[in-house]
Write a protein that holds these residues in place. Structure first.
Motif, PDB file in Angstrom:
ATOM      1  N   ASP A  52       0.876  -1.142   0.028  1.00  0.00           N
ATOM      2  CA  ASP A  52      -0.020   0.129   0.166  1.00  0.00           C
ATOM      3  C   ASP A  52       0.762   1.232   0.005  1.00  0.00           C
ATOM      4  O   ASP A  52       1.665   1.066   0.930  1.00  0.00           O
ATOM      5  N   PRO A  53       0.634   2.230  -0.901  1.00  0.00           N
ATOM      6  CA  PRO A  53       1.438   3.268  -1.021  1.00  0.00           C
ATOM      7  C   PRO A  53       1.711   4.318   0.237  1.00  0.00           C
ATOM      8  O   PRO A  53       2.626   5.143   0.425  1.00  0.00           O
ATOM      9  N   ALA A  54       0.319   4.312   0.918  1.00  0.00           N
ATOM     10  CA  ALA A  54       0.285   5.115   2.126  1.00  0.00           C
ATOM     11  C   ALA A  54       0.864   4.650   3.520  1.00  0.00           C
ATOM     12  O   ALA A  54       1.459   5.226   4.118  1.00  0.00           O
ATOM     13  N   ALA A  95      -4.176   1.708  -8.114  1.00  0.00           N
ATOM     14  CA  ALA A  95      -4.572   3.036  -8.656  1.00  0.00           C
ATOM     15  C   ALA A  95      -3.354   3.977  -8.888  1.00  0.00           C
ATOM     16  O   ALA A  95      -3.411   5.270  -9.275  1.00  0.00           O
ATOM     17  N   THR A  96      -2.170   3.398  -8.590  1.00  0.00           N
ATOM     18  CA  THR A  96      -0.871   4.129  -8.229  1.00  0.00           C
ATOM     19  C   THR A  96      -0.105   3.950  -9.647  1.00  0.00           C
ATOM     20  O   THR A  96       0.530   2.759  -9.571  1.00  0.00           O
ATOM     21  N   GLU A  97       0.327   4.794 -10.569  1.00  0.00           N
ATOM     22  CA  GLU A  97       1.439   4.653 -11.438  1.00  0.00           C
ATOM     23  C   GLU A  97       2.800   4.121 -10.988  1.00  0.00           C
ATOM     24  O   GLU A  97       3.063   4.647  -9.953  1.00  0.00           O
ATOM     25  N   GLY A  98       3.284   3.002 -11.591  1.00  0.00           N
ATOM     26  CA  GLY A  98       4.479   2.595 -11.169  1.00  0.00           C
ATOM     27  C   GLY A  98       4.455   1.754 -10.082  1.00  0.00           C
ATOM     28  O   GLY A  98       5.798   1.308  -9.537  1.00  0.00           O
ATOM     29  N   ARG A 119       5.808  -3.584 -13.194  1.00  0.00           N
ATOM     30  CA  ARG A 119       5.324  -2.242 -12.685  1.00  0.00           C
ATOM     31  C   ARG A 119       3.901  -1.924 -13.378  1.00  0.00           C
ATOM     32  O   ARG A 119       3.558  -2.292 -14.641  1.00  0.00           O
ATOM     33  N   LEU A 120       2.992  -1.502 -12.595  1.00  0.00           N
ATOM     34  CA  LEU A 120       1.690  -1.251 -13.004  1.00  0.00           C
ATOM     35  C   LEU A 120       1.354  -0.097 -13.312  1.00  0.00           C
ATOM     36  O   LEU A 120       2.154   1.318 -13.239  1.00  0.00           O
ATOM     37  N   VAL A 129       0.367  -4.377 -16.386  1.00  0.00           N
ATOM     38  CA  VAL A 129       1.666  -4.538 -15.949  1.00  0.00           C
ATOM     39  C   VAL A 129       2.923  -4.890 -16.982  1.00  0.00           C
ATOM     40  O   VAL A 129       2.645  -5.846 -17.914  1.00  0.00           O
ATOM     41  N   GLU A 130       3.735  -4.100 -16.858  1.00  0.00           N
ATOM     42  CA  GLU A 130       4.824  -4.262 -17.695  1.00  0.00           C
ATOM     43  C   GLU A 130       6.108  -5.267 -17.097  1.00  0.00           C
ATOM     44  O   GLU A 130       6.437  -5.011 -16.019  1.00  0.00           O
TER      45      GLU A 130
END
Length: 294
Positions: A52-54, A95-98, A119-120, A129-130
């Motif tokens: 989770d980015p947060a 929902a977060t780039e990268g 990476r998303l 996803v790359e």
């Protein structure tokens, strides 16, 4: 960066399998080969793992759709035409780039599985996803479920707790399969763990453990944990569609004779009834599964 980072190398060296890991590691590539693309398009279930980015907490989540919802749209691109519910613990990450994300496509009917990590990038219909790593795993410890049906289900309210309830502990200890998401400085991964019911133990409301069975010698999961103890576990009820997601930290204990046990400390648990609209047939346990008490 090579196939393995320092965490995986440390575990490989401790167990004495670096040469074997180098050999097996040649199977890891960046391209989605035609046979892998064909496999992906047949699957109704994809398991995702990310942080989770947060909060930084690592979670694993299931994603479902009609076969073809996840497919290769380029030599290194996985496109997914679906998303998780807004309240899912991985919603912000997807929902977060990268975002570094691990994906696992598993087919219990054929006991085949493949992993794609990369990476998303969010899209209007879901995400892509790359690929940075693409590889398949052997069927060892994977239970066969010969058929499934899609059923109409409305997910029940999510229940969030800081530890496992008595019913959740019973659910965990009755499981024959779970998924574990891990991360390291340059990526994320999600892997499968399987065994006869009882192979996961819930010693207390906040601690689980399981024996790490011999596998392919790459030690991607244990290597990630050696570098970063954060982890997310996903347990599915293959009949009712209930989902139990756990986040916390894990450590590996190495015993004389080569036996390894992973201990996981729960930080948060999220239980969702009827979350997955798939009902699978009863399992046929893998002949490779040892006795849970062994």
């Amino acid at each position: 960066m090579g196939v393995y980072h320092a965490g995986s190398r440390a575990v490989q060296d401790r167990v004495g399998v670096r040469d074997l890991a180098d050999h097996v590691g040649r199977s890891i590539g960046q391209a989605i080969r035609p046979v892998a693309a064909a496999f992906l398009e047949l699957q109704p279930l994809l398991v995702l793992g990310a942080a989770d980015p947060a909060t930084g907490r690592v979670w694993a989540s299931p994603l479902t759709g009609a076969p073809g919802f996840a497919r290769a749209t380029g030599p290194r691109r996985l496109s997914v035409a679906a998303g998780v519910e807004p309240a899912d613990p991985l919603a912000a990450a997807l929902a977060t780039e990268g975002t570094h994300v691990g994906t696992l496509a598993l087919d219990p009917r054929t006991r085949r599985r493949m992993r794609l990590n990369g990476r998303l990038r969010p899209t209007a219909r879901g995400f892509t996803v790359e690929a940075g790593q693409v590889f398949s795993n052997c069927p060892k410890h994977l239970q066969r479920r010969r058929s499934y049906e899609t059923v109409a289900r409305t997910p029940g309210p999510r229940r969030r707790t800081g530890e496992l309830t008595p019913a959740q502990r019973e659910f965990v200890e009755a499981a024959d399969t779970f998924f574990v998401a891990t991360v390291h400085g340059h990526g994320a991964d999600v892997s499968h763990r399987g065994g006869n019911p009882g192979f996961v133990r819930a010693a207390s409301p906040r601690e689980l453990s399981w024996r790490d069975y011999p596998g392919n010698a790459m030690f991607l999961t244990l290597g990630n944990l050696a570098a970063d103890p954060r982890a997310g576990l996903l347990f599915l009820d293959w009949t009712t569609g209930a989902v139990l997601q756990l986040t916390g930290e894990a450590r590996t204990e190495f015993a004389p004779g080569g036996e390894r046990r992973v201990r996981f400390t729960v930080t948060e648990a999220v239980e969702t009834p009827s979350a997955v609209p798939l009902r699978w047939s009863a399992p046929e346990y893998s002949p490779a599964n040892p006795d849970p008490e062994g």
